[in-house]
Design an enzyme around this catalytic site. Sequence first.
Site, short mmCIF file in Angstrom:
data_model
loop_
_atom_site.label_atom_id
_atom_site.label_comp_id
_atom_site.label_asym_id
_atom_site.label_seq_id
_atom_site.Cartn_x
_atom_site.Cartn_y
_atom_site.Cartn_z
N LYS A 180 -0.09 -20.22 33.75
CA LYS A 180 1.18 -19.83 32.83
C LYS A 180 0.75 -19.07 31.53
O LYS A 180 1.49 -18.39 31.10
CB LYS A 180 1.99 -21.16 32.62
CG LYS A 180 2.55 -21.83 33.84
CD LYS A 180 3.75 -23.08 33.25
CE LYS A 180 4.30 -23.39 34.71
NZ LYS A 180 5.29 -24.29 34.33
N LYS A 204 2.76 -18.78 44.14
CA LYS A 204 3.95 -20.00 44.23
C LYS A 204 5.26 -19.38 43.82
O LYS A 204 5.33 -18.77 42.98
CB LYS A 204 3.40 -21.02 43.55
CG LYS A 204 4.05 -22.26 43.60
CD LYS A 204 3.98 -23.32 42.49
CE LYS A 204 4.73 -23.22 41.25
NZ LYS A 204 5.02 -24.28 40.41
N LYS A 227 10.79 -20.92 39.55
CA LYS A 227 12.29 -20.56 38.99
C LYS A 227 12.16 -19.68 37.94
O LYS A 227 13.16 -19.09 37.60
CB LYS A 227 12.80 -21.82 38.76
CG LYS A 227 12.17 -22.88 37.51
CD LYS A 227 13.29 -23.85 37.45
CE LYS A 227 12.52 -25.13 37.92
NZ LYS A 227 11.24 -25.47 37.22
#
Length: 343
Positions: free
Chosen positions: A119, A202, A205
């Site tokens: 991230k 992956k 959202k």
Amino acid sequence: MSETTPTRLPRILSGIQPSGQLTIGNYLGALKQWVQLQSDYDCYYCIVDMHAITVPQDPNELREGTRRNAALYLACGIQLEHATIFVQSHVSAHAELGWILGCFTPMGWLNRMTQFKDKAAKQQAESVSAGLYTYPTLMAADILLYQANLVPVGDDQRQHLELTRDLAQRFNSQYGETFTIPEGFFPKAGARIMGLDNPLAKMSKSDPSEYHAVYMLDEPDRIRKKIMRAVTDSGSGIYFTDDPAKAGVNNLLTIYQAFTDETTEAIEARFAGKGYGDLKKAVAEVVVEGLRPIQQRYRELTADSGLIDEVLAQGAAKARLVANATLNAVRDRIGFLPALDRA
Ligand code: AQP
């Protein structure tokens, strides 16, 4: 400390961030398991808004996403007789235990977390928040506050769960039995749904690309369009495989399996000799049909404007009772002076 009584069911804690539209990855990796497990456990399902703000969020979208998550939990079949649905920030014990656990977490443990690295790599280095780095200690607080026995999550949360277990064991051995050591529960099919546009990453959202994810509230035609455009390969065989060159086909088969619960053999036999176009059409139909009743129920639930807020208010009141019992024990164990004005 464990506020276990001989009569209570074992407990589940799990949550999803309101950081965008929920994807079929969130559904298959988490929500579907929550529904299947709910009647055998005392379940606490939260909307983890404090986790969501570890990356920038628009305030209105965050509020909207929080209510949407709650409505989707119910629409998937979570029943309030089995489960408490609540918002993380409504129970301040999460913040306090998160801080305390942060003080017991060696930085070396946090440095190993791959989700932080993934991230953080998507942001400018200087704008990565300290909250993103300490995310796993807040997640540990979420779980340990409820003395959870089981945590149903997707594969991406395996490392965070291990850290939670390590922290609980370390705290218990230093201060005496305080926390239940939780076990992870990972789905057999659907533990890691990959992006349609990049089957090596992956499905998330918060990924901005249009053809990356199928959202749980996507219209049927939109779902079909996205799946028909999914990346595959230049070969032709349709079978489950770990070969990265066929990750796209494997991902489509995994989605098919997670929606239908058919065996690997039955699915491979169904698609033997067929082309990728046939596979995509079939996957699109099981996704459309699998989401149809959820979307219908979602529309019904959100037609009543006050219902979700009422569910969340009741959930927070129930969650606070359990969370505060654990937090009080922790405060006492570590030597915080009791606040005499506190109930
Ligand atoms: N692709 C996935 N496959 C299987 N399970 C998944 N989960 C998420 N993506 C997949 C599971 O959904 C639960 C909630 O995840 P989260 O929202 O708390 O955090 P996340 O794992 O970071 O999910 P996203 O969708 O990738 O969110 P963003 O983009 O905001 O970071 C967890 O149980 C997770 O395993």
